[in-house]
Scaffold this motif. Structure first.
Motif: not given
Lengths: 399, 399
Positions: A391-398
């Motif tokens: 999820x973090x990657x999808x939201x662009x924060x990790x």
């Protein structure tokens, strides 16, 4: 309890004999109301629509009927651009059974209690049936609901949940409407049908509330009120309301009243277009706005008069325009409205395009019923699935 | 705009650094509110729940958020006998998206507007998702809704109509709840989850309105308020509300707060029964009251404290009892409530049987959401068909 007199606004006949039936001239009667002394400053602080008790023929009934009305008027700036005017929405879905019908049902129920009637009835396949059944249940009155024989199961379930006596009737729906009033008088059943005098009294409070909300801001009424129209009972109430307010001196001018039908079943709009004073019944086509598909509207002539005398109009819109408007109500005003209610936005766009409604006009759309009761019309959206740890990657924060 | 301080009612820690995340002790924080000068006489005449603006951390946001709350409190005498007390129903279905969630969403949206946040979010598969998406749409904010991967299509359609960005997330729902708060802070998305400080502020207005309605009749608060409980966010708001009113001197005593779960997923009720101060997560069973089936409620410990400190309780009821109560809401109070809301009546019966609630107690059931959004649960009734020309004979008025 004495009964008020009734008058026919079409032929002028007045009678002191109470009846829910029509005038001998064929038109529906209105309850005579004494507006002397009415003023925005002397409405009561009673709940719901009962703040206008002085303009109503009954006292509030207790229980659910007490909270009918008093629905929100929502300023919806994100509809302005698509509509072509300054839009406000009167959200009748806030009523307990999800539609404006609760206003008229509450008056009908109160009347039955005051006059010792133990059974109320209605001819309806949707909102009005639900509303009458619910309100009767709260005060332990019997309720007879006559529905068309071919009513869809889902709508029958919506009505049945409140426990009325249900009867499917095989025959012409318009004739059933008239016949129910005759039989009701013989059988001691108060049929509070869609343009019955008692129902119109309740339904006039929609427009009373709209005008009071503008008055509270120090303003005159809105330039226009836009309503879906079926039997014409709500339209009749809106017109009666603004006439009474004007007569009382509470408003200086009447808002223009616009009424919208679905193109597939638009007898009133067609008569208006032709310049006729009387509505000619039509053969109804299919429309997604089924709850306003009335081929032979009992108060159709009243609607024509209301539109003409207030400088408004009656118009029809396509199912495609209704679908688009319904989506815009949700995505721009956050309101899930039934298809019939979406006609108001579709109609306003047409009126703005033609110049009948201007950009800076204050326009109230009456969203008569909730979209939550209309099932199966929405498509299932296609939605992506992600794993929680991605999820973090999808939201662009990790990464 | 400065941010208010936040406090943890569990460990006493206070912070002036705004965050939607939890306290280091693991418990949810509350927004600190200055109640000095609050009095029933000085609430404003702002629309909706904004009459309590002085007790809220934001100003009203305009558009749909302005009309959140101000729902009817209905006296329902025909429920008294089956419940065993004097019953009033707070009808949260009157909110624009059909549930109490609009109160918290309105506060969350107002916060985002005041603080220049352009995306809001939530983790939900039902009422809260609909509510956030609708409210964001009216003020042109982006809205990210994270739903479980196995959400039924129909519920997805209910949410999608308002046009949010939807994402199915495959993973543990409880972990997703916590993870969304962390990722939101990094990604600049304000997640207004079910027990977030902002949402609790909005949701406390349910109890403020209930207490004010009783005060308007010259009465002290009701003896008891009964709420369904899931995450504990609404329960937390109710408790915070009555504490603030008591601190302000607006009420002399606190109503007993009762919270009801479905027996198949009742971690808080089980902890209450055991006398525990902390809730132990459970493996959730299936229940028709799906919207309160929370196996690991983030504000569960808060609920235990609220019940104990007000002299209330947390209890669980069976699906059969919920079904019966749902029918009684419709056939005796004219209210179509969702299954979760029906737990309040089922729970009250149990409390009356045990003597915890007495016959003359004034009890408010909070009907948190509309039954109109729950599809396919009703059976199709078997209804007789008659011909129109036989109707008179059927009604017994002609042969």
């Amino acid at each position: 309890m004495t009964s008020p007199t009734l008058s026919c606004v079409a032929c002028g006949e007045t009678t002191s004999e109470w009846s829910s039936a029509r005038c001998d001239c064929g038109e529906p009667r209105w309850v005579d109301v004494d507006v002397a002394g009415f003023d925005w400053d002397n409405v009561t602080d009673a709940p719901g629509m009962w703040r206008y008790e002085s303009l109503l023929p009954v006292d509030r009934p207790g229980s659910l009927g007490d909270v009918a009305g008093d629905t929100p008027l929502v300023r919806t700036p994100r509809l302005d651009d698509v509509a072509g005017a300054r839009i406000h929405v009167k959200n009748e879905a806030a009523n307990a059974t999800g539609s404006f019908k609760d206003r008229g049902s509450a008056v009908g129920i109160a009347w039955a209690l005051e006059h010792g009637v133990d059974t109320v009835g209605t001819v309806s396949h949707g909102n009005m049936a639900m509303s009458m059944a619910a309100h009767a249940a709260t005060v332990d009155l019997d309720c007879l609901v006559l529905v068309p024989a071919d009513i869809p199961a889902e709508r029958l379930g919506n009505i049945a949940q409140y426990g009325p006596t249900l009867l499917r009737v095989d025959g012409d729906y318009g004739k059933l409407y008239d016949r129910s009033l005759e039989l009701g008088e013989e059988a001691g059943i108060e049929f509070v049908n869609s343009d019955a005098p008692l129902r119109v009294e309740g339904q006039k409070t929609t427009a009373l509330e709209i005008c009071e909300a503008f008055a509270a801001e120090g303003a005159q009424p809105p330039d226009a009120i836009v309503l879906p129209v079926s039997s014409g009972g709500h339209a009749s109430g809106a017109w009666k309301a603004v006439r009474e307010l004007h007569r009382a001196g509470a408003i200086d001018s009447l808002p223009r009243l616009y009424f919208v039908q679905a193109a597939a079943c638009a007898p009133i709009a067609e008569a208006f277009e032709r310049g006729d004073d009387e509505v000619t019944p039509v053969a109804a086509g299919e429309t997604i706005a089924y709850s306003i598909a009335n081929a032979n509207p009992p108060s159709g002539n009243r609607v024509l008069a209301a539109a003409r005398e207030t400088g408004g109009a009656v118009l029809a819109v396509s199912d495609d325009a209704i679908r688009t408007a319904q989506r815009e109500f949700a995505t721009r005003a956050g309101l899930s409205v039934e298809t019939s209610s979406a006609t108001t936005l579709a109609g306003t766009k047409r009126l703005a395009e033609s110049g009948a409604i201007e950009n800076d006009d204050e326009v109230v759309l009456v969203a008569t019923g909730s979209g939550f009761k209309e099932r199966g019309s929405g498509e299932t959206p296609d939605v992506e699935t992600v794993k929680l740890d991605e999820l973090g990657a999808v939201l662009g924060v990790e990464r």
